[in-house]
Design an enzyme around this catalytic site. Sequence first.
Site, PDB file in Angstrom:
ATOM      1  N   ASP A  37     -10.126  -3.389  -5.385  1.00  0.00           N
ATOM      2  CA  ASP A  37      -9.528  -2.744  -4.215  1.00  0.00           C
ATOM      3  C   ASP A  37     -10.251  -1.426  -3.915  1.00  0.00           C
ATOM      4  O   ASP A  37     -10.305  -0.537  -4.762  1.00  0.00           O
ATOM      5  CB  ASP A  37      -8.046  -2.472  -4.487  1.00  0.00           C
ATOM      6  N   SER A  87       0.811  -1.203   0.000  1.00  0.00           N
ATOM      7  CA  SER A  87       0.000   0.000   0.000  1.00  0.00           C
ATOM      8  C   SER A  87       0.856   1.270   0.000  1.00  0.00           C
ATOM      9  O   SER A  87       1.595   1.506  -0.943  1.00  0.00           O
ATOM     10  CB  SER A  87      -0.961  -0.047   1.190  1.00  0.00           C
ATOM     11  N   HIS A 114      -8.567  -4.774  -0.328  1.00  0.00           N
ATOM     12  CA  HIS A 114      -7.302  -4.097  -0.039  1.00  0.00           C
ATOM     13  C   HIS A 114      -6.499  -4.947   0.940  1.00  0.00           C
ATOM     14  O   HIS A 114      -6.798  -5.024   2.122  1.00  0.00           O
ATOM     15  CB  HIS A 114      -7.536  -2.706   0.543  1.00  0.00           C
TER      16      HIS A 114
END
Length: 457
Positions: A361, A231, A390
């Site tokens: 996501d 991320s 995610h």
Amino acid sequence: MAISSRSVGMTEIHCNFPQNPFRRISRRISQFRAGFPDKKPAAGACEEQDELTSGSAARIQRRDKQLPEIIGSDRELMSKLTTLGRPYRHFPFMGNRHVETIFASFFRSWPVIKSRRECLRMEDGGTVELDWPLEGEDAELWNGELPVNSPVLILLPGLTGGSDDSYVKHMLLRARKHGWHSVVFNSRGCADSPVTTPQFYSASFTKDLCQVVKHVAVRFSESNIYAVGWSLGANILVRYLGEVAGNCPLSGAVSLCNPFNLVIADEDFHKGLGFNNVYDKALARGLRQIFPKHTRLFEGIEGEYNIPTVAKARSVRDFDGGLTRVSFGFQSVGDYYSNSSSSLSIKYVQTSLLCIQASNDPIAPSRGIPWEDIKENPNCLLVVTPNGGHLGWVAGDDAPFGAPWTDPLVMEYLEVLEKNQIEKPLRRTIDDVHTPRVDSVHTRETNNYKSPIENVN
């Protein structure tokens, strides 16, 4: 992105399940599905369709909707990645992106790992901490000494994340099982790292990573070094790869759930009042919990800082507007996001890079992926799964409570790169990088602390 139980006031859940109670259900469902033949493909359809661009990169779109979409030009490399042929079949009832995201955060197991923590002082006086795993529940796994020239893996967690996050711990275990050294890079203020200057970290700040790589390279001078980022950590990693370009001391890297285009991610993040609003508030809460410990550093500071807004931030944008963008010299939050996106850097990457994204996501939207730049860069390989949320990826042999579906692919990719590197001399073009000072070293039980936000930006 996922929210820890603490962030929403629930009892913490430590899920170290010896057995998978749902595997029998999953097997029954699979047997039921197997009783039905696949639908006939439409006229003209084929098992696999390659669309070649002028850069000779292949965009592979398969008839089986459960297979990931793959973009890359290195066919020899792709042929060695057997896990690329695995379908992504999410665990039963995990087809929704929010369900998969949140389930992984709450119910993915936390392996118990003891680590040795190094406190590093950066060139500007800031502090980051590295966690080197020492031992864990599986004693036999950790007892043997690894060869001094074993490859080293640097892990970069997501926003406010650290060595306590479950997805990080599972990667530490997998790396060890493959005979790799590994270390978690805890950014300023994360995982109990102290903040010693009036500056945290940002989506585009790579100086700390440069110095951490140098520190690891000096310590393991005979080893190849790799990195994995999740991320926001993935965004920082790709920014770093683009900045150092052909002078990168890393032998390979992996990016997972990278938001890539922060402007697009911010736009999607604030659409409607659904789950994304919940994620935003949870993330902001995680940032707020870090800030109060270090408010004295900002007392009387000059500039456009808005400390009251930061202390009461209800969104990540509030925090970035009152602190982050000011600390790093951006004119506005929009200026910060548009100039910190790793989508700007991907074309300059000259290190082997695997990017894994989930098409659904909620935090790193697929429309932000720099598809064309990745196709045109021969060093990049992109894998997009049909589901995953995610950093959820609740699928594969270890689902639902174990390691994410992506872990075997990540490790296989790194192993292939390492095998290719054995015959090549090491490249260490980091002489001009500051060598951080080791302030302290101590042993730490990583299960004692849980980040308020997990698996997030």
